[in-house]
Design an enzyme around this catalytic site. Sequence first.
Site, PDB file in Angstrom:
ATOM      1  N   SER A  41       0.873  -1.182   0.000  1.00  9.94           N
ATOM      2  CA  SER A  41       0.000   0.000   0.000  1.00  9.94           C
ATOM      3  C   SER A  41       0.906   1.227   0.000  1.00  9.94           C
ATOM      4  O   SER A  41       0.987   1.979   0.956  1.00  9.94           O
ATOM      5  CB  SER A  41      -0.906  -0.009   1.234  1.00  9.94           C
ATOM      6  OG  SER A  41      -0.139   0.043   2.413  1.00  9.94           O
ATOM      7  N   HIS A 154      -3.205  -6.142   2.263  1.00 10.73           N
ATOM      8  CA  HIS A 154      -2.281  -7.158   2.779  1.00 10.73           C
ATOM      9  C   HIS A 154      -2.914  -8.540   2.922  1.00 10.73           C
ATOM     10  O   HIS A 154      -2.286  -9.458   3.442  1.00 10.73           O
ATOM     11  CB  HIS A 154      -1.735  -6.738   4.154  1.00 10.73           C
ATOM     12  CG  HIS A 154      -0.862  -5.524   4.081  1.00 10.73           C
ATOM     13  ND1 HIS A 154      -0.424  -4.847   5.185  1.00 10.73           N
ATOM     14  CD2 HIS A 154      -0.346  -4.860   3.017  1.00 10.73           C
ATOM     15  CE1 HIS A 154       0.326  -3.833   4.814  1.00 10.73           C
ATOM     16  NE2 HIS A 154       0.386  -3.811   3.505  1.00 10.73           N
ATOM     17  N   GLN A 162      -6.687  -2.135   6.992  1.00  8.26           N
ATOM     18  CA  GLN A 162      -5.492  -2.921   6.656  1.00  8.26           C
ATOM     19  C   GLN A 162      -4.853  -3.634   7.854  1.00  8.26           C
ATOM     20  O   GLN A 162      -4.414  -4.770   7.742  1.00  8.26           O
ATOM     21  CB  GLN A 162      -4.469  -1.988   5.999  1.00  8.26           C
ATOM     22  CG  GLN A 162      -3.176  -2.637   5.568  1.00  8.26           C
ATOM     23  CD  GLN A 162      -2.247  -1.636   4.895  1.00  8.26           C
ATOM     24  OE1 GLN A 162      -2.447  -1.296   3.742  1.00  8.26           O
ATOM     25  NE2 GLN A 162      -1.253  -1.161   5.603  1.00  8.26           N
ATOM     26  N   GLU A 163      -4.780  -2.926   9.002  1.00  4.75           N
ATOM     27  CA  GLU A 163      -4.063  -3.515  10.137  1.00  4.75           C
ATOM     28  C   GLU A 163      -4.799  -3.286  11.449  1.00  4.75           C
ATOM     29  O   GLU A 163      -5.155  -2.153  11.767  1.00  4.75           O
ATOM     30  CB  GLU A 163      -2.660  -2.898  10.248  1.00  4.75           C
ATOM     31  CG  GLU A 163      -1.797  -3.202   9.040  1.00  4.75           C
ATOM     32  CD  GLU A 163      -0.562  -2.316   8.958  1.00  4.75           C
ATOM     33  OE1 GLU A 163      -0.037  -1.903  10.004  1.00  4.75           O
ATOM     34  OE2 GLU A 163      -0.130  -2.031   7.827  1.00  4.75           O
ATOM     35  N   GLU A 204       1.755  -9.637   6.759  1.00  5.80           N
ATOM     36  CA  GLU A 204       2.541  -9.256   7.932  1.00  5.80           C
ATOM     37  C   GLU A 204       2.371 -10.257   9.077  1.00  5.80           C
ATOM     38  O   GLU A 204       2.650  -9.964  10.235  1.00  5.80           O
ATOM     39  CB  GLU A 204       2.168  -7.841   8.364  1.00  5.80           C
ATOM     40  CG  GLU A 204       2.469  -6.844   7.242  1.00  5.80           C
ATOM     41  CD  GLU A 204       2.254  -5.392   7.598  1.00  5.80           C
ATOM     42  OE1 GLU A 204       1.603  -5.118   8.626  1.00  5.80           O
ATOM     43  OE2 GLU A 204       2.738  -4.540   6.844  1.00  5.80           O
ATOM     44  N   ASP A 239      -4.305   0.646  11.443  1.00  2.00           N
ATOM     45  CA  ASP A 239      -3.836   1.337  10.239  1.00  2.00           C
ATOM     46  C   ASP A 239      -4.944   1.157   9.213  1.00  2.00           C
ATOM     47  O   ASP A 239      -5.131   0.074   8.657  1.00  2.00           O
ATOM     48  CB  ASP A 239      -2.514   0.761   9.724  1.00  2.00           C
ATOM     49  CG  ASP A 239      -2.041   1.509   8.475  1.00  2.00           C
ATOM     50  OD1 ASP A 239      -2.718   2.477   8.064  1.00  2.00           O
ATOM     51  OD2 ASP A 239      -0.998   1.129   7.908  1.00  2.00           O
ATOM     52  N   GLU A 282      -3.774   5.161  12.165  1.00  2.00           N
ATOM     53  CA  GLU A 282      -2.824   5.561  11.119  1.00  2.00           C
ATOM     54  C   GLU A 282      -3.565   5.759   9.798  1.00  2.00           C
ATOM     55  O   GLU A 282      -4.485   5.001   9.480  1.00  2.00           O
ATOM     56  CB  GLU A 282      -1.780   4.443  10.989  1.00  2.00           C
ATOM     57  CG  GLU A 282      -0.713   4.674   9.938  1.00  2.00           C
ATOM     58  CD  GLU A 282       0.247   3.487   9.865  1.00  2.00           C
ATOM     59  OE1 GLU A 282       0.512   2.843  10.908  1.00  2.00           O
ATOM     60  OE2 GLU A 282       0.717   3.178   8.757  1.00  2.00           O
ATOM     61  N   ASP A 309       1.210   8.178   7.552  1.00  2.00           N
ATOM     62  CA  ASP A 309       2.130   7.277   6.840  1.00  2.00           C
ATOM     63  C   ASP A 309       2.214   7.739   5.384  1.00  2.00           C
ATOM     64  O   ASP A 309       3.138   8.454   5.000  1.00  2.00           O
ATOM     65  CB  ASP A 309       1.615   5.836   6.973  1.00  2.00           C
ATOM     66  CG  ASP A 309       2.335   4.844   6.077  1.00  2.00           C
ATOM     67  OD1 ASP A 309       3.379   5.194   5.523  1.00  2.00           O
ATOM     68  OD2 ASP A 309       1.850   3.695   5.929  1.00  2.00           O
ATOM     69  N   LYS A 334       9.472   4.968   7.668  1.00  2.00           N
ATOM     70  CA  LYS A 334       9.872   3.827   6.849  1.00  2.00           C
ATOM     71  C   LYS A 334      11.065   4.265   6.010  1.00  2.00           C
ATOM     72  O   LYS A 334      10.926   5.157   5.164  1.00  2.00           O
ATOM     73  CB  LYS A 334       8.731   3.447   5.907  1.00  2.00           C
ATOM     74  CG  LYS A 334       7.492   2.867   6.580  1.00  2.00           C
ATOM     75  CD  LYS A 334       6.358   2.886   5.569  1.00  2.00           C
ATOM     76  CE  LYS A 334       5.202   2.002   5.960  1.00  2.00           C
ATOM     77  NZ  LYS A 334       4.036   2.241   5.073  1.00  2.00           N
ATOM     78  N   HIS A 362       8.214  -1.355   9.695  1.00  2.00           N
ATOM     79  CA  HIS A 362       8.588  -2.273   8.621  1.00  2.00           C
ATOM     80  C   HIS A 362       7.782  -1.931   7.366  1.00  2.00           C
ATOM     81  O   HIS A 362       6.966  -1.012   7.366  1.00  2.00           O
ATOM     82  CB  HIS A 362       8.274  -3.722   9.044  1.00  2.00           C
ATOM     83  CG  HIS A 362       6.793  -3.959   9.265  1.00  2.00           C
ATOM     84  ND1 HIS A 362       6.233  -5.210   9.354  1.00  2.00           N
ATOM     85  CD2 HIS A 362       5.747  -3.089   9.411  1.00  2.00           C
ATOM     86  CE1 HIS A 362       4.930  -5.110   9.536  1.00  2.00           C
ATOM     87  NE2 HIS A 362       4.619  -3.841   9.577  1.00  2.00           N
ATOM     88  N   ARG A 363       7.971  -2.714   6.286  1.00  5.15           N
ATOM     89  CA  ARG A 363       7.079  -2.689   5.129  1.00  5.15           C
ATOM     90  C   ARG A 363       6.376  -4.040   5.074  1.00  5.15           C
ATOM     91  O   ARG A 363       6.803  -5.014   5.694  1.00  5.15           O
ATOM     92  CB  ARG A 363       7.852  -2.484   3.809  1.00  5.15           C
ATOM     93  CG  ARG A 363       8.589  -1.186   3.655  1.00  5.15           C
ATOM     94  CD  ARG A 363       7.760   0.061   3.891  1.00  5.15           C
ATOM     95  NE  ARG A 363       6.546   0.207   3.130  1.00  5.15           N
ATOM     96  CZ  ARG A 363       6.314   1.164   2.235  1.00  5.15           C
ATOM     97  NH1 ARG A 363       7.246   2.052   1.961  1.00  5.15           N
ATOM     98  NH2 ARG A 363       5.136   1.272   1.640  1.00  5.15           N
ATOM     99  N   SER A 364       5.313  -4.111   4.285  1.00  2.10           N
ATOM    100  CA  SER A 364       4.640  -5.417   4.193  1.00  2.10           C
ATOM    101  C   SER A 364       5.521  -6.444   3.482  1.00  2.10           C
ATOM    102  O   SER A 364       5.436  -7.640   3.747  1.00  2.10           O
ATOM    103  CB  SER A 364       3.284  -5.275   3.509  1.00  2.10           C
ATOM    104  OG  SER A 364       3.411  -4.557   2.308  1.00  2.10           O
ATOM    105  N   LYS A 385       6.426  -0.766  14.798  1.00  2.00           N
ATOM    106  CA  LYS A 385       5.380  -1.552  14.154  1.00  2.00           C
ATOM    107  C   LYS A 385       6.090  -2.518  13.219  1.00  2.00           C
ATOM    108  O   LYS A 385       6.687  -2.103  12.231  1.00  2.00           O
ATOM    109  CB  LYS A 385       4.475  -0.577  13.385  1.00  2.00           C
ATOM    110  CG  LYS A 385       3.464  -1.220  12.483  1.00  2.00           C
ATOM    111  CD  LYS A 385       2.549  -0.176  11.875  1.00  2.00           C
ATOM    112  CE  LYS A 385       2.685  -0.179  10.367  1.00  2.00           C
ATOM    113  NZ  LYS A 385       1.493   0.287   9.651  1.00  2.00           N
TER     114      LYS A 385
END
Length: 409
Positions: A41, A154, A162-163, A204, A239, A282, A309, A334, A362-364, A385
């Site tokens: 994303s 994801h 997403q999260e 993730e 997120d 987020e 983000d 990031k 991190h990144r996915s 995260k």
Amino acid sequence: MRIKEIKGYEVLDSRGNPTVAARVILENGAEGFSISPSGASTGFFEAHELRDGDKTRYRGMGVKRAVENINGEINKKLCGFCVENQSQLDRILIDLDGTENKARLGANAILAVSLAAAKAAANGLKIPLYRYLGGINAKVMPRPMMNILNGGAHAANNIDIQEFMIMPILTETFAESLRVCSEIYHTLGKILKEKGKSCGVGDEGGFAPNLESDTDALDLICDAIDKSGYTDKVKLCLDVASSEWYKDGVYCMPKRNRTLETAELIDYYQTLIGKYPIISIEDGCAEEDWTGWGSLTNSLGAKIQLVGDDLFVTNTKRLMKGIENNSANAVLVKTNQIGTLSETMDLIRMASKSGYKSVISHRSGESEDTTIADLAVATNAGQIKTGAPCRSDRVSKYNRLLVIEDEIG
Ligand code: 2PG
Ligand code: MG
């Protein structure tokens, strides 16, 4: 400590897609190795990830050109350069690239070199990376903001957010926080299994079941927290990744096909915050919706953390705009969104001076590279995260933090 050689490699990330690795070798024999992560994303304003586009290899996602840029131009330019001069080294990389978004050499190539150089310097000095980057002031272990349920881009399920993350707020050590999160993760898995839901995981490592609604996900997570014995001790973070939903000035949740105006979306968050122990959201608004971000911050900024983000993309220019416009009150960090270590650290410094919190992320698409664990401690960011306690690309960061905590006490 002078650079003898820089080598680039095409390696794989946690999704099995190619990414760039770099090895910086010093004249004194010390080395540093780092691997660039990759997002799904991705924010529109991120630094450019250079891919070959050659459909005969890796579905066009190869990174041979970025690797050649390391082995050719970058190696030539930096050979003999003093590796401890990180900000000048990064400046040389930026100037050599010559574009605003690192599109010519590729931010994936530049970042891998930038991080590998820092690691080579730390190794050459025989000190841990967090100590090299943060000096004697590196002392705060981050709280995990742990993603245990995946949706959005994801996961191939029907969840639009997403999260869904958990954050222990009363634990005294990182190790204890990690234990609490891991216990809740396993309890959630057990609950899903009992309900006949899928326990398969997303990018993730969080579970990715099909559920009735986003609130259904929140109910299950709260149940897992209660059943694990951590009621009131663990809070929730989301997120939303709402840039993925934004089109023609409205938010259209793609999986449920539900469209909301910005004001309705903010009302929706108000309702969720009223019902669940959510302490951080987020990307509650999209990367281009500065007006929405203003309203969101006015409505909720005093109550919870609002993390930018896609809005800030780890870029000081965008963060400055956010600070001036009172948008968000925290920034997601990031390294590959901006492409060098120095620029990343500049952003964290700017955030801290302006009273914005930083969440190292991190990144996915990740790898075994653990740089962000050291970065979190070096900068005393206080929050990290980095996914579920599942899959080595996520767990490697947590394990690195356990070792760091043991070292710094
Ligand atoms: C995010 C990240 C990491 P991606 O949106 O915060 O969780 O996802 O790397 O896909 O941008
Ligand atoms: Mg995000």
